[in-house]
Motif scaffolding. Structure first.
Motif, PDB file in Angstrom:
ATOM      1  N   LYS A   1      -7.730 -14.393  -1.383  1.00  0.00           N
ATOM      2  CA  LYS A   1      -8.968 -15.123  -1.671  1.00  0.00           C
ATOM      3  C   LYS A   1      -8.957 -15.694  -3.084  1.00  0.00           C
ATOM      4  CE  LYS A   1     -11.919 -11.792  -0.359  1.00  0.00           C
ATOM      5  NZ  LYS A   1     -13.180 -11.131   0.048  1.00  0.00           N
ATOM      6  N   GLY A   2      -7.960 -15.281  -3.866  1.00  0.00           N
ATOM      7  CA  GLY A   2      -7.868 -15.790  -5.225  1.00  0.00           C
ATOM      8  C   GLY A   2      -8.588 -14.920  -6.240  1.00  0.00           C
ATOM      9  N   LEU A   3      -8.944 -13.688  -5.836  1.00  0.00           N
ATOM     10  CA  LEU A   3      -9.638 -12.803  -6.782  1.00  0.00           C
ATOM     11  C   LEU A   3      -8.713 -12.417  -7.931  1.00  0.00           C
ATOM     12  CD1 LEU A   3     -11.434 -10.410  -4.283  1.00  0.00           C
ATOM     13  CD2 LEU A   3     -12.438 -12.283  -5.563  1.00  0.00           C
ATOM     14  N   ARG A   4      -9.339 -12.155  -9.060  1.00  0.00           N
ATOM     15  CA  ARG A   4      -8.618 -11.668 -10.221  1.00  0.00           C
ATOM     16  C   ARG A   4      -7.935 -10.336  -9.931  1.00  0.00           C
ATOM     17  NH1 ARG A   4      -9.908 -13.983 -15.010  1.00  0.00           N
ATOM     18  NH2 ARG A   4     -11.785 -15.156 -14.521  1.00  0.00           N
ATOM     19  N   GLY A   5      -6.790 -10.104 -10.560  1.00  0.00           N
ATOM     20  CA  GLY A   5      -6.089  -8.832 -10.382  1.00  0.00           C
ATOM     21  C   GLY A   5      -6.986  -7.644 -10.672  1.00  0.00           C
ATOM     22  N   SER A   6      -7.802  -7.748 -11.723  1.00  0.00           N
ATOM     23  CA  SER A   6      -8.659  -6.618 -12.093  1.00  0.00           C
ATOM     24  C   SER A   6      -9.741  -6.390 -11.027  1.00  0.00           C
ATOM     25  CB  SER A   6      -9.305  -6.865 -13.458  1.00  0.00           C
ATOM     26  OG  SER A   6      -9.984  -8.099 -13.453  1.00  0.00           O
ATOM     27  N   THR A   7     -10.243  -7.466 -10.437  1.00  0.00           N
ATOM     28  CA  THR A   7     -11.249  -7.296  -9.371  1.00  0.00           C
ATOM     29  C   THR A   7     -10.615  -6.619  -8.166  1.00  0.00           C
ATOM     30  OG1 THR A   7     -12.138  -9.419 -10.089  1.00  0.00           O
ATOM     31  CG2 THR A   7     -13.020  -8.514  -8.051  1.00  0.00           C
ATOM     32  N   VAL A   8      -9.385  -7.031  -7.860  1.00  0.00           N
ATOM     33  CA  VAL A   8      -8.693  -6.439  -6.714  1.00  0.00           C
ATOM     34  C   VAL A   8      -8.510  -4.940  -6.945  1.00  0.00           C
ATOM     35  CG1 VAL A   8      -6.551  -6.394  -5.391  1.00  0.00           C
ATOM     36  CG2 VAL A   8      -7.499  -8.580  -6.121  1.00  0.00           C
TER      37      VAL A   8
ATOM     38  N   ASP B   1      -3.707  -3.817   4.029  1.00  0.00           N
ATOM     39  CA  ASP B   1      -3.898  -5.225   4.377  1.00  0.00           C
ATOM     40  C   ASP B   1      -5.074  -5.845   3.630  1.00  0.00           C
ATOM     41  OD1 ASP B   1      -1.801  -5.030   6.053  1.00  0.00           O
ATOM     42  OD2 ASP B   1      -2.963  -4.874   7.903  1.00  0.00           O
ATOM     43  N   TYR B   2      -6.164  -5.066   3.451  1.00  0.00           N
ATOM     44  CA  TYR B   2      -7.351  -5.692   2.839  1.00  0.00           C
ATOM     45  C   TYR B   2      -7.128  -6.028   1.373  1.00  0.00           C
ATOM     46  CZ  TYR B   2      -8.257  -0.726   1.846  1.00  0.00           C
ATOM     47  OH  TYR B   2      -8.139   0.585   1.473  1.00  0.00           O
ATOM     48  N   ILE B   3      -6.141  -5.394   0.748  1.00  0.00           N
ATOM     49  CA  ILE B   3      -5.813  -5.754  -0.634  1.00  0.00           C
ATOM     50  C   ILE B   3      -5.129  -7.122  -0.638  1.00  0.00           C
ATOM     51  CG2 ILE B   3      -4.367  -5.138  -2.626  1.00  0.00           C
ATOM     52  CD1 ILE B   3      -6.877  -3.413  -2.251  1.00  0.00           C
ATOM     53  N   ARG B   4      -4.246  -7.328   0.358  1.00  0.00           N
ATOM     54  CA  ARG B   4      -3.598  -8.632   0.497  1.00  0.00           C
ATOM     55  C   ARG B   4      -4.654  -9.712   0.762  1.00  0.00           C
ATOM     56  NH1 ARG B   4       0.402  -8.861   5.345  1.00  0.00           N
ATOM     57  NH2 ARG B   4      -1.647  -8.695   6.266  1.00  0.00           N
ATOM     58  N   THR B   5      -5.636  -9.368   1.619  1.00  0.00           N
ATOM     59  CA  THR B   5      -6.721 -10.324   1.884  1.00  0.00           C
ATOM     60  C   THR B   5      -7.451 -10.667   0.584  1.00  0.00           C
ATOM     61  OG1 THR B   5      -7.045  -9.319   4.039  1.00  0.00           O
ATOM     62  CG2 THR B   5      -8.806 -10.723   3.235  1.00  0.00           C
ATOM     63  N   ALA B   6      -7.780  -9.619  -0.186  1.00  0.00           N
ATOM     64  CA  ALA B   6      -8.511  -9.845  -1.435  1.00  0.00           C
ATOM     65  C   ALA B   6      -7.712 -10.762  -2.353  1.00  0.00           C
ATOM     66  CB  ALA B   6      -8.800  -8.507  -2.118  1.00  0.00           C
ATOM     67  N   ARG B   7      -6.411 -10.550  -2.425  1.00  0.00           N
ATOM     68  CA  ARG B   7      -5.581 -11.396  -3.281  1.00  0.00           C
ATOM     69  C   ARG B   7      -5.503 -12.821  -2.721  1.00  0.00           C
ATOM     70  NH1 ARG B   7      -0.044  -9.265  -3.847  1.00  0.00           N
ATOM     71  NH2 ARG B   7       0.088 -10.697  -5.577  1.00  0.00           N
TER      72      ARG B   7
END
Lengths: 331, 305
Positions: free
Chosen positions: B210-217, B202-208
């Protein structure tokens, strides 16, 4: 009439599987006005979450999202490149999820995860981001926000974590907040607090909210307008008052009848017989007909049209007839 | 954290004692070194004299305590084979082992993580299949066979690199490549499967969201969550690479600890074997300690009581 913030037209989500293309969400269209709370209601697996993830552009492969248009604040985002969409996410539109316990990364502090949003979208430096994050935590009613800022998610309760999620989602004052069952995993008292918080925030910030839930009690408390989803389609759309006052679609009727009311006494709770058909074996005609008490042979054959009656929308053949013959069911 | 560390360091003492006992027992039952030390024609009297001189006539427990006493003074005994202090022999070989192990481990970690993350990202693609195939081969092929094939190809056929020996960087390439192949093959599938699992959280979905870059995720939010099991396996590989790379070291005539121990065993030069095994054991203990500390740093929710 308030200005429209979001307009979704003919949204479809398909999955490429070994058994061929399967449609999980079909022909979904709705509007959300500025500052409005729009509830999407339905059973698990009816496509509520997929609908919201499609708006955010977060449906993962092998899912395919198609729409005639998804217009957010005057901009059609249905064909935007990932790069452009990223700039909107967490900024103009943001989302909170069902599971506050697992929605925060366990290995980073609350502060670290909150700062990211400010640093990304507002190009804030470290100190400024921290100041804004603490401010935001205070805003959502977290006592001692400086302390929570330094903590890891594991040190916080479920309710606190959902507050952190809300704070994070509202960081950039988004125009649209999608809340995917934000209170389902919380116990009732915390649920009440979170709902109140969301209502207060809506009033203060004027954020439009798409609120996804399967709990009609929550709908009655939160919604301005409601869309009821069944098996990947919206079957009825109405204002919350109209919907509870006089449900048009047999499925909505069944849902409302199967809730417990105060003073019911020893009444056997009615249920809707049968189960939702799986998307791989979608029934012909009206998707609800195998469970519908009013089903006719025509329901089995023809997919019912979407009919507009007195500013409401319903996907049921009964109202089509009535419009033509001026008889039958009276609204 | 500080108290935990102290506790772990203190725990090392009983571990070392038990270890010493095991090493001593193994050597005790391995055979009579006197027969090897003296010429075959030496009489019983000469043998008995040597035994007495070496203290081998004393009872088991007495020998053990004398051994521990000597160890505490840093005296690991003298190698009859090299006629040299066993400890200094081990210390002499250690840099070679550390060099080979260090280079191999660094390469394995880089290769393992890069290929593992990439395979997870492009899962079920032809690239993923290729990486999986590489990992399966690396785990299935025995190290000595890989070593010989590499020698055949790069040293004999193409004559690009020396067959064996040490001293230049060219000498390091083939043994390091052998060990890297075998070790990275263990890291790749672990990184891959962990990464796939984490990416569904779930926290990966949250990170995405937020609009974070794919590489940051991937590299911030996902990668850190895969690190704990990866560090475990790295810590497990380190002692294997230092002391256990004995076949590879022998094939390439690399003068490391592995070869020293191998020669010691072959010639029943037990003081050297004892000192060598002790060194490897110490490295194992230190590697575990470091990985425990690393867990604490990476994952604050791991609490040691």
């Amino acid at each position: 009439m308030k200005q429209t913030l979001l307009k979704v037209e003919n949204l479809e989500v398909k999955f490429k599987t070994l058994e061929g293309m399967q449609t999980a969400v079909q022909g979904v269209s709705f509007d959300v006005a500025q500052g409005e709370v729009f509830c999407l209601v339905g059973e698990s697996g009816c496509g509520k979450s997929l609908t919201s993830l499609s708006i955010m552009g977060l449906v993962e492969k092998p899912g395919i999202v198609e729409a005639d248009a998804i217009v957010l604040d005057g901009q059609d985002i249905s064909h935007l490149k990932e790069e452009k969409l990223r700039e909107l996410r967490g900024n103009k539109m943001s989302m909170i999820f069902q599971e506050p316990l697992t929605s925060l990364n366990p290995l980073f502090t609350v502060g670290n995860q909150m700062d990211e949003v400010f640093r990304l979208h507002q190009k804030a430096n470290r100190a400024k981001a921290k100041q804004m994050s603490v401010e935001m935590l205070r805003f959502v009613g977290i006592p001692d926000p400086e302390d929570v800022y330094k903590r890891y998610p594991a040190a916080l309760s479920g309710g606190m974590r959902q507050r952190v999620m809300i704070a994070m989602a509202l960081s950039c004052r988004p125009k649209l907040l999608i809340a995917d069952e934000p209170t389902t995993a919380l116990d009732v008292t915390i649920q009440k607090q979170i709902l109140k918080l969301m209502k207060d925030l809506r009033r203060e910030l004027g954020t439009s909210i798409i609120f996804i839930t399967h709990d009609l009690g929550v709908v009655a408390e939160m919604a301005d307008r409601v869309a009821v989803m069944y098996a990947g389609q919206i079957v009825e759309q109405a204002s919350v008052y109209d919907l509870f006052q006089k449900p048009l679609h047999p499925y909505t009727e069944g849902l409302i009848n199967s809730t417990i009311r105060l003073g019911d006494g020893r009444r056997r709770l009615p249920t809707i017989a049968g189960t939702v058909p799986p998307i791989s074996k979608m029934v012909s005609g009206c998707r609800f007909h195998p469970r519908c008490p009013y089903a006719t042979p025509a329901c089995r054959e023809n997919a019912p049209p979407v009919i507009e009656i007195q500013g409401r929308m319903v996907r049921c053949i009964r109202y089509a007839k009535e419009h033509k013959q001026e008889g039958g069911v009276h609204v | 954290m500080g108290r935990y560390l102290l506790k772990r360091v203190v725990q090392i003492i009983p571990v070392l004692l038990i270890l010493t006992l095991i090493i001593f027992c193994l050597v005790y039952v391995a055979g009579d070194p006197v027969a090897l030390m003296l010429p075959p024609e030496a009489g019983e009297q000469a043998k008995a004299a040597l035994r007495e001189a070496l203290g081998l006539d004393k009872p088991f427990y007495e020998q053990f305590f004398i051994y521990i006493g000597n160890l505490l003074r840093g005296d690991f005994g003298t190698s009859y084979q090299y006629n040299q202090d066993a400890l200094s022999l081990v210390l002499e070989r250690m840099p070679y082992s550390l060099q080979l192990a260090g280079v191999s481990l660094a390469c394995s970690v880089v290769v393992g993580i890069v290929l593992g993350v990439a395979a997870a990202h492009f899962r079920n693609s032809p690239f993923d299949l290729l990486v999986n195939g590489f990992a399966a081969l690396g785990q299935a092929l025995p190290g000595f066979w890989v070593a010989i094939m590499l020698i055949l190809l790069f040293a004999v056929k193409l004559q690009l690199l020396p067959v064996s020996g040490s001293g230049t960087w060219q000498n390091l390439v083939l043994p390091a490549a052998t060990l890297t192949l075998v070790t990275s093959a263990k890291i790749i599938p672990l990184v891959r499967s962990n990464m796939i699992e984490v990416m569904q959280q779930d926290y990966i979905r949250t990170a995405r969201s937020k609009g974070l870059r794919g590489s940051t995720v991937v590299f911030k939010h996902a990668f850190k969550n895969t690190l704990v099991p990866v560090i475990t396996i790295i810590a497990m590989q380190l002692p294997t690479l230092i002391g256990g790379a004995l076949i590879t070291e022998t094939i390439f005539a690399w003068p490391g600890l592995g070869m020293l121990i191998y020669r010691g065993v072959a010639n029943l030069d037990m003081t050297v074997v004892q000192a060598g095994v002790m060194a490897v054991a110490l490295i194992t203990i230190v590697a575990n300690l470091i990985s425990d500390i690393a867990y604490c740093i990476i994952d604050p929710t791991i609490k040691y009581q």
